[in-house]
Design a protein around this motif. Structure first.
Motif, PDB file in Angstrom:
ATOM      1  N   LEU A 151       0.833  -1.206   0.000  1.00  0.00           N
ATOM      2  CA  LEU A 151       0.000   0.000   0.000  1.00  0.00           C
ATOM      3  C   LEU A 151       0.867   1.254   0.000  1.00  0.00           C
ATOM      4  O   LEU A 151       0.603   2.211  -0.732  1.00  0.00           O
ATOM      5  N   LYS A 152       1.917   1.241   0.810  1.00  0.00           N
ATOM      6  CA  LYS A 152       2.837   2.391   0.847  1.00  0.00           C
ATOM      7  C   LYS A 152       3.537   2.567  -0.494  1.00  0.00           C
ATOM      8  O   LYS A 152       3.715   3.687  -0.971  1.00  0.00           O
ATOM      9  N   ARG A 153       3.934   1.461  -1.093  1.00  0.00           N
ATOM     10  CA  ARG A 153       4.591   1.518  -2.404  1.00  0.00           C
ATOM     11  C   ARG A 153       3.660   2.136  -3.446  1.00  0.00           C
ATOM     12  O   ARG A 153       4.072   2.958  -4.252  1.00  0.00           O
ATOM     13  N   MET A 154       2.399   1.729  -3.429  1.00  0.00           N
ATOM     14  CA  MET A 154       1.436   2.269  -4.386  1.00  0.00           C
ATOM     15  C   MET A 154       1.222   3.764  -4.159  1.00  0.00           C
ATOM     16  O   MET A 154       1.146   4.540  -5.114  1.00  0.00           O
ATOM     17  N   GLU A 158       2.111   9.391  -5.944  1.00  0.00           N
ATOM     18  CA  GLU A 158       2.654  10.720  -5.651  1.00  0.00           C
ATOM     19  C   GLU A 158       3.724  11.113  -6.670  1.00  0.00           C
ATOM     20  O   GLU A 158       3.755  12.256  -7.121  1.00  0.00           O
ATOM     21  N   ARG A 159       4.571  10.174  -7.045  1.00  0.00           N
ATOM     22  CA  ARG A 159       5.614  10.459  -8.050  1.00  0.00           C
ATOM     23  C   ARG A 159       5.014  10.781  -9.414  1.00  0.00           C
ATOM     24  O   ARG A 159       5.620  11.491 -10.210  1.00  0.00           O
ATOM     25  N   ALA A 173      -4.503  13.329  -5.583  1.00  0.00           N
ATOM     26  CA  ALA A 173      -5.847  13.043  -5.056  1.00  0.00           C
ATOM     27  C   ALA A 173      -6.021  11.543  -4.849  1.00  0.00           C
ATOM     28  O   ALA A 173      -6.550  11.104  -3.825  1.00  0.00           O
ATOM     29  N   GLU A 174      -5.572  10.772  -5.810  1.00  0.00           N
ATOM     30  CA  GLU A 174      -5.660   9.312  -5.681  1.00  0.00           C
ATOM     31  C   GLU A 174      -4.745   8.817  -4.560  1.00  0.00           C
ATOM     32  O   GLU A 174      -5.104   7.921  -3.798  1.00  0.00           O
ATOM     33  N   TYR A 185      -4.930   6.517   0.004  1.00  0.00           N
ATOM     34  CA  TYR A 185      -4.115   5.491   0.651  1.00  0.00           C
ATOM     35  C   TYR A 185      -3.712   5.890   2.070  1.00  0.00           C
ATOM     36  O   TYR A 185      -2.734   5.372   2.599  1.00  0.00           O
ATOM     37  N   ASN A 186      -4.477   6.756   2.690  1.00  0.00           N
ATOM     38  CA  ASN A 186      -4.210   7.186   4.065  1.00  0.00           C
ATOM     39  C   ASN A 186      -5.118   6.485   5.072  1.00  0.00           C
ATOM     40  O   ASN A 186      -5.341   6.996   6.159  1.00  0.00           O
ATOM     41  N   PHE A 187      -5.643   5.337   4.752  1.00  0.00           N
ATOM     42  CA  PHE A 187      -6.658   4.703   5.596  1.00  0.00           C
ATOM     43  C   PHE A 187      -6.107   3.679   6.575  1.00  0.00           C
ATOM     44  O   PHE A 187      -6.812   3.247   7.467  1.00  0.00           O
ATOM     45  N   TYR A 188      -4.869   3.288   6.458  1.00  0.00           N
ATOM     46  CA  TYR A 188      -4.355   2.209   7.299  1.00  0.00           C
ATOM     47  C   TYR A 188      -3.578   2.774   8.495  1.00  0.00           C
ATOM     48  O   TYR A 188      -3.003   3.847   8.440  1.00  0.00           O
TER      49      TYR A 188
END
Length: 117
Positions: A78-81, A86-87, A92-93, A97-100
């Motif tokens: 998840l962090k990798r994605m 971001e890169r 926005a997408e 990924y800030n849910f965990y």
């Protein structure tokens, strides 16, 4: 007339009992002619990439399944994605990924765990 669901499994425990008890399901010893294969991880590692599955065939694992089924590796992916998004300026997408929660692999990350709590 319904055709039987052909299954195979290397397990002879509760999984075998459940599959055997399903109405219309029949065990097969065929390596290739089955609808459902409850496979062990060794079978996945040895055969998954070397056979062509028909559209009707299903297995209970997939290659590298542990990348999603182990919590520490799920978080890593998840962090990798999120970093990938971001890169590529998909901020926005990436925010989705800030849910965990914070996670730690113990004992290796014990000091990080103590800093957080």
């Amino acid at each position: 007339e319904e055709t039987a669901v052909l299954y195979r499994t290397s397990f002879h425990n509760v999984i075998f009992d459940v599959l055997r008890s399903r109405p219309g399901w029949q065990e097969t010893n065929s390596d290739t002619d089955w609808d459902f294969n409850w496979a062990d991880v060794g079978w996945i590692r040895d055969f998954y990439d070397h056979i062509k599955f028909d559209d009707r065939q299903r297995v209970n694992h997939f290659r590298n399944h542990y990348e999603l089924t182990r919590k520490d590796l799920l978080i890593k992916n998840l962090k990798r994605m999120k970093r990938h998004l971001e890169r590529n300026d998909q901020l926005a997408e990436a925010q989705r990924y800030n849910f965990y929660p914070s996670t730690y692999v113990l004992p290796q990350e014990y000091s990080l765990f103590l800093e957080e709590f």
